[in-house]
Design a protein around this motif. Structure first.
Motif, PDB file in Angstrom:
ATOM      1  N   ASN B 138      14.030  99.763 124.258  1.00 48.84           N
ATOM      2  CA  ASN B 138      13.672  98.872 123.166  1.00 48.84           C
ATOM      3  C   ASN B 138      14.430  97.557 123.257  1.00 48.84           C
ATOM      4  OD1 ASN B 138      11.594 100.018 121.701  1.00 48.84           O
ATOM      5  ND2 ASN B 138      12.974 101.379 120.570  1.00 48.84           N
ATOM      6  N   SER B 139      15.732  97.627 123.566  1.00 50.13           N
ATOM      7  CA  SER B 139      16.505  96.379 123.693  1.00 50.13           C
ATOM      8  C   SER B 139      15.982  95.554 124.838  1.00 50.13           C
ATOM      9  CB  SER B 139      17.990  96.662 123.961  1.00 50.13           C
ATOM     10  OG  SER B 139      18.419  97.694 123.160  1.00 50.13           O
ATOM     11  N   CYS B 140      15.676  96.241 125.928  1.00 55.09           N
ATOM     12  CA  CYS B 140      15.175  95.546 127.106  1.00 55.09           C
ATOM     13  C   CYS B 140      13.878  94.822 126.770  1.00 55.09           C
ATOM     14  CB  CYS B 140      14.936  96.570 128.212  1.00 55.09           C
ATOM     15  SG  CYS B 140      14.332  95.829 129.711  1.00 55.09           S
ATOM     16  N   LEU B 141      13.001  95.507 126.045  1.00 55.70           N
ATOM     17  CA  LEU B 141      11.717  94.895 125.705  1.00 55.70           C
ATOM     18  C   LEU B 141      11.899  93.739 124.727  1.00 55.70           C
ATOM     19  CD1 LEU B 141       9.302  97.953 125.472  1.00 55.70           C
ATOM     20  CD2 LEU B 141       9.709  96.412 127.375  1.00 55.70           C
ATOM     21  N   ASP B 142      12.915  93.831 123.866  1.00 60.03           N
ATOM     22  CA  ASP B 142      13.183  92.719 122.948  1.00 60.03           C
ATOM     23  C   ASP B 142      13.454  91.456 123.751  1.00 60.03           C
ATOM     24  OD1 ASP B 142      14.969  94.660 120.419  1.00 60.03           O
ATOM     25  OD2 ASP B 142      12.864  94.045 120.561  1.00 60.03           O
ATOM     26  N   LEU B 146      10.817  87.859 124.447  1.00 64.24           N
ATOM     27  CA  LEU B 146      11.169  86.452 124.265  1.00 64.24           C
ATOM     28  C   LEU B 146      10.841  85.655 125.515  1.00 64.24           C
ATOM     29  CD1 LEU B 146      14.621  86.757 122.483  1.00 64.24           C
ATOM     30  CD2 LEU B 146      12.533  85.757 121.546  1.00 64.24           C
ATOM     31  N   GLU B 147      11.059  86.294 126.652  1.00 65.96           N
ATOM     32  CA  GLU B 147      10.848  85.598 127.915  1.00 65.96           C
ATOM     33  C   GLU B 147       9.395  85.464 128.305  1.00 65.96           C
ATOM     34  OE1 GLU B 147      13.320  86.408 131.389  1.00 65.96           O
ATOM     35  OE2 GLU B 147      14.507  87.662 130.050  1.00 65.96           O
ATOM     36  N   GLY B 196      10.951  90.099 136.531  1.00 62.92           N
ATOM     37  CA  GLY B 196      12.376  89.831 136.657  1.00 62.92           C
ATOM     38  C   GLY B 196      13.181  90.694 135.728  1.00 62.92           C
ATOM     39  N   LEU B 197      13.080  91.977 135.914  1.00 61.99           N
ATOM     40  CA  LEU B 197      13.723  92.904 135.001  1.00 61.99           C
ATOM     41  C   LEU B 197      15.219  92.692 134.938  1.00 61.99           C
ATOM     42  CD1 LEU B 197      13.263  95.434 133.263  1.00 61.99           C
ATOM     43  CD2 LEU B 197      13.877  96.753 135.276  1.00 61.99           C
ATOM     44  N   LEU B 198      15.755  92.924 133.813  1.00 56.33           N
ATOM     45  CA  LEU B 198      17.181  92.830 133.574  1.00 56.33           C
ATOM     46  C   LEU B 198      17.851  94.097 134.109  1.00 56.33           C
ATOM     47  CD1 LEU B 198      16.583  91.293 130.105  1.00 56.33           C
ATOM     48  CD2 LEU B 198      17.234  90.095 132.187  1.00 56.33           C
ATOM     49  N   PRO B 199      18.895  94.612 133.446  1.00 55.47           N
ATOM     50  CA  PRO B 199      19.660  95.706 134.049  1.00 55.47           C
ATOM     51  C   PRO B 199      18.783  96.816 134.609  1.00 55.47           C
ATOM     52  CG  PRO B 199      20.540  95.206 131.896  1.00 55.47           C
ATOM     53  CD  PRO B 199      19.426  94.266 132.118  1.00 55.47           C
TER      54      PRO B 199
END
Lengths: 328, 217
Positions: B138-142, B146-147, B196-199
């Protein structure tokens, strides 16, 4: 006027002889020779990594021979060296000019080069003593834009220019060793043979020329009717030429493609050809069957340059939106 | 067009390669508010952008080369930003979103999928409180929401919406991706990497199978 007529007749005669000789060499067509080869099937490449950091359109990229690092040049006036596995930026080099058309990685991994509308080829040393990347040499002599450059070694580099010439430089002294003149139009690109003995240049005079680097002479000329924009990179059409048979083998085209090719990258085996077009799409061609076997598609993928790593394991695309993507 | 009103430069097909750079430079010069680019020089640039047939051998004129020497890069930053914005607008159609949308029920879910603009990508995260990985995703999708304002990110609580009947906790978190009329199983790793996925550790929490990459050869 009689003499002119005679010379013209002689020239036409020679052209006819060349055409006849080429025809005699043509004992089969590529289609017939490849008929029994299995179809390659749909090729689907997926994005594995995204390299983010540039602030504007990517103009060029080149892999290092270690197949891990790569360098990219962007309209934001920077050269960035990336680790494609970790996606980290190894170096970010500010350039004097933002209008960069090409970048290259030396086979040794020690140097990178770039150039463009500044008419110069700037060489940067990545392995300087104090850790900072600085300009090592500015190779200036071309009277036109620098469309492409490729290292032969840490001491020699070949450049192609909008002044219709290609030049072999001595990087140490910053001087021109050999000037390859002969093209009638802007030289747009060059590609060096794997043994570093020859290189091919493509130009706007509708031809591609094969040059002997040591002799400084043009060995073969290909083309004639179409505008050759990038070596092996041909505007409007993609064609494969056989160097030994000295003629065109096949054309990769599709009626749905309405624009020119500006970048090319063959797979390691040569069976696949990735072609980047002016409308930002990338088509994957089966080189033997001349059929389109895939496209590089992403959600906002607009490819401006492309490169396949030396080990053939990955392809990198640079895009208008400032991102580079690694695919396999 | 990046350029203001009248100074329109027909892009032709030269977006990429050295000709693309020349084309970009010409557009920049025409758009430039730099006083060093007087009308007659702009006129020359306009002419060079529409070459006659016999001009196809040479791409840049001598006068244009001279103009480069007098370059003032002050306007370049502004121009680049404009170009990026313009491209984004031109190529990203449809509505924009700025956060993950919470779906309340099964009906909401169907409505979102069926009604969204046909070009919008819809991503639905089925989560359940207490299930490992859901909170992380959920945090990742938040962040991603935005991006990527062109993508509609949604999430639905499996228990609250009754979806838990179909989705047992073992398969959660689950990401469903919809585009136009095609349902297709999410290829999470490849898809999120395209964005460009984060962690990367967030990914391992997902229950999806990862795709094995084939060699390019």
């Amino acid at each position: 006027m009689g003499e002119m007529e005679q010379l013209r007749k002689e020239a036409d005669n020679l052209k006819d002889q060349i055409t006849a000789a080429r025809k005699a060499m043509q004992d089969t067509t590529l289609q017939e020779a490849a008929a029994s080869i299995n179809v390659v099937g749909r090729v689907q490449l997926k994005t594995r990594k995204t390299l983010r950091g540039h602030l504007a359109k990517i103009y060029a990229m080149h892999w290092s021979t270690d197949s891990k690092l790569c360098v990219s040049a962007s309209q934001d006036g920077k050269l960035i060296v990336w680790d494609s596995i970790t996606t980290n930026k190894v170096n970010a080099i500010p350039l004097k000019s933002s209008w960069v058309m090409t970048c290259a990685y030396a086979p040794s991994g020690n140097l990178v080069a770039c150039g463009g509308l500044d008419n110069m080829c700037s060489i940067y040393n990545l392995k300087g003593k104090d850790g900072n990347v600085k300009v090592m040499r500015e190779l200036a002599a071309h009277t036109g834009y620098l469309s492409c450059c490729r290292f032969l070694s840490d001491s020699e580099i070949i450049t192609s220019s909008g002044d219709c010439t290609c030049v072999l430089w001595d990087i140490e002294t910053g001087t021109q060793k050999t000037i390859f003149a002969g093209h009638q139009g802007d030289c747009m690109s060059l590609a060096v043979s794997p043994d570093f003995k020859f290189f091919i240049s493509g130009a706007c005079d509708f031809t591609a020329k094969l040059w002997d680097i040591r002799e400084g002479t043009c060995r073969q000329t290909f083309g004639g009717h179409e505008n050759l924009s990038r070596i092996n990179y041909i505007l409007d059409l993609c064609k494969l030429y056989d160097l030994r048979a000295d003629q065109e083998l096949i054309t990769y085209q599709d009626s749905s493609i309405m624009c020119g090719v500006t970048s090319l990258a063959p797979s390691l085996s040569g069976r696949l050809l990735l072609a980047g077009y002016d409308d930002f799409n990338v088509n994957i061609w089966d080189t033997l069957k001349a059929e389109r076997v895939g496209v590089l598609a992403g959600h906002d993928n607009r490819v401006s340059c492309i490169g396949v790593s030396s080990d053939g394991m990955a392809c990198c695309t640079g895009s208008w939106d400032s991102f580079l993507k690694i695919w396999n | 067009m990046c350029s203001c009103g009248e100074e329109e430069l027909e892009l032709a097909a030269n977006h990429t390669g050295p000709k693309g750079v020349i084309n970009d430079w010409r557009r920049f010069k025409l758009d430039s508010e730099d006083q060093n680019v007087p009308q007659n020089k702009k006129e020359l640039i306009r002419q060079m952008s529409h070459p006659r047939d016999d001009d196809r051998l040479r791409k840049m004129s001598v006068q244009e080369y001279e103009m480069i020497q007098e370059e003032d890069e002050r306007y370049l930053k502004h121009y680049r930003k404009q170009c990026m914005q313009e491209m984004h607008q031109r190529l990203s159609f449809g509505p924009r979103f700025d956060s993950v949308h919470e779906l309340q029920s099964g009906e909401d879910f169907l409505e979102v999928i069926e009604q969204e603009h046909r070009l919008t990508l819809v991503i639905v995260h089925i989560y359940q409180h207490g299930v490992k990985g859901c909170e992380q995703l959920n945090s990742c999708l938040d962040c991603l929401a935005l991006e990527f304002p062109g993508v509609k990110f949604c999430r639905i609580d499996a228990v609250a919406s009754g979806a838990a009947e179909r989705f047992s906790p073992e398969v959660l978190p689950a990401l469903l991706v919809y585009k136009a009329e095609n349902f297709f199983a999410p290829d999470v790793e490849a898809f999120l990497n395209e964005y460009g996925l984060l962690p990367e550790k967030v990914l391992t929490a997902c229950g999806e199978d990862e795709d094995e990459g084939g060699d390019l050869e």
